[in-house]
Design a protein around this motif. Sequence first.
Motif, PDB file in Angstrom:
ATOM      1  N   LYS A 197       2.016  13.704  61.811  1.00 24.99           N
ATOM      2  CA  LYS A 197       0.665  14.061  62.238  1.00 24.99           C
ATOM      3  C   LYS A 197       0.648  14.637  63.648  1.00 24.99           C
ATOM      4  O   LYS A 197      -0.383  15.152  64.089  1.00 24.99           O
ATOM      5  N   ASN A 198       1.780  14.556  64.338  1.00 28.34           N
ATOM      6  CA  ASN A 198       1.841  15.004  65.728  1.00 28.34           C
ATOM      7  C   ASN A 198       2.387  16.428  65.795  1.00 28.34           C
ATOM      8  O   ASN A 198       3.535  16.672  66.174  1.00 28.34           O
ATOM      9  N   ALA A 199       1.555  17.378  65.417  1.00 27.78           N
ATOM     10  CA  ALA A 199       1.980  18.783  65.353  1.00 27.78           C
ATOM     11  C   ALA A 199       2.389  19.328  66.719  1.00 27.78           C
ATOM     12  O   ALA A 199       3.300  20.157  66.816  1.00 27.78           O
ATOM     13  N   THR A 200       1.760  18.844  67.774  1.00 28.22           N
ATOM     14  CA  THR A 200       2.072  19.333  69.118  1.00 28.22           C
ATOM     15  C   THR A 200       3.506  19.005  69.495  1.00 28.22           C
ATOM     16  O   THR A 200       4.256  19.854  69.994  1.00 28.22           O
ATOM     17  N   SER A 201       3.918  17.752  69.246  1.00 26.27           N
ATOM     18  CA  SER A 201       5.289  17.351  69.582  1.00 26.27           C
ATOM     19  C   SER A 201       6.318  18.039  68.692  1.00 26.27           C
ATOM     20  O   SER A 201       7.395  18.429  69.147  1.00 26.27           O
ATOM     21  N   ILE A 202       5.979  18.205  67.417  1.00 25.93           N
ATOM     22  CA  ILE A 202       6.888  18.900  66.501  1.00 25.93           C
ATOM     23  C   ILE A 202       7.138  20.321  66.997  1.00 25.93           C
ATOM     24  O   ILE A 202       8.284  20.784  67.077  1.00 25.93           O
ATOM     25  N   ASN A 203       6.076  21.007  67.352  1.00 24.66           N
ATOM     26  CA  ASN A 203       6.195  22.371  67.855  1.00 24.66           C
ATOM     27  C   ASN A 203       7.007  22.418  69.146  1.00 24.66           C
ATOM     28  O   ASN A 203       7.837  23.322  69.354  1.00 24.66           O
ATOM     29  N   MET A 204       6.803  21.420  70.013  1.00 25.86           N
ATOM     30  CA  MET A 204       7.514  21.398  71.288  1.00 25.86           C
ATOM     31  C   MET A 204       9.018  21.253  71.086  1.00 25.86           C
ATOM     32  O   MET A 204       9.811  21.992  71.690  1.00 25.86           O
ATOM     33  N   PHE A 205       9.441  20.330  70.210  1.00 22.78           N
ATOM     34  CA  PHE A 205      10.877  20.128  70.013  1.00 22.78           C
ATOM     35  C   PHE A 205      11.513  21.320  69.296  1.00 22.78           C
ATOM     36  O   PHE A 205      12.685  21.628  69.522  1.00 22.78           O
ATOM     37  N   GLU A 206      10.763  22.004  68.469  1.00 24.76           N
ATOM     38  CA  GLU A 206      11.286  23.235  67.876  1.00 24.76           C
ATOM     39  C   GLU A 206      11.545  24.274  68.966  1.00 24.76           C
ATOM     40  O   GLU A 206      12.562  24.972  68.943  1.00 24.76           O
TER      41      GLU A 206
END
Length: 204
Positions: A149-158
């Motif tokens: 649910k944490n799209a912001t963190s997923i995008n950041m680590f990508e």
Amino acid sequence: MRLNKSTKIVSDRVILVPYRIQHVPKYHKWMENELLREQTASERLSLDEEYAMQQTWLHDENKCTFIALDKGKMLETNDEIESMIGDANLYLRIDEDQDAPILIGEVGLMVADNAFRGKGLGKEIALCLIRYGIEAIGIKRFQAVISLKNATSINMFEKLDFEKMSVSEVFDEVTFEREVNSDFIRFILDRTLNYSIEQTVPNK
């Protein structure tokens, strides 16, 4: 946190300081927020339990826990509590399933203060934490386990050049990894040009 009990990391816009007893009340107030607990897979604790947890982390040899400060606010006020915006953690373990065992660091962080979200500070915190892990601890592989649910963190680590390794529908989380090699070290160094380490007096 024995490793970083006297370590302060300074960069362009953030300062990372050891998580100390004086930080607990504000940290506890943050963690009363259900969304933050969900995003960080944290349990709700009483204030007394939070104090006890801080002491546990303080003496844990396999955790490095920092409080993230807004550098501008800290320079203006010289008040760590007022300047707190989040936290950053490295959870250490040895991977024995290799020809030669290697040290793995699981990265965990949050920007808890809404006023400081969406400004790239989480990425700066992560970069500082990763550089510290490489240079001061000798981590050879980084992991990040993130709520789906944490799209912001997923995008950041990508964007930090981590690779998606697995998705758990049961635990509702995704795991990213990044091996430390010369390309990744160069990637981190190029993005932490104003990084420095300072020593602080160990505290409770």
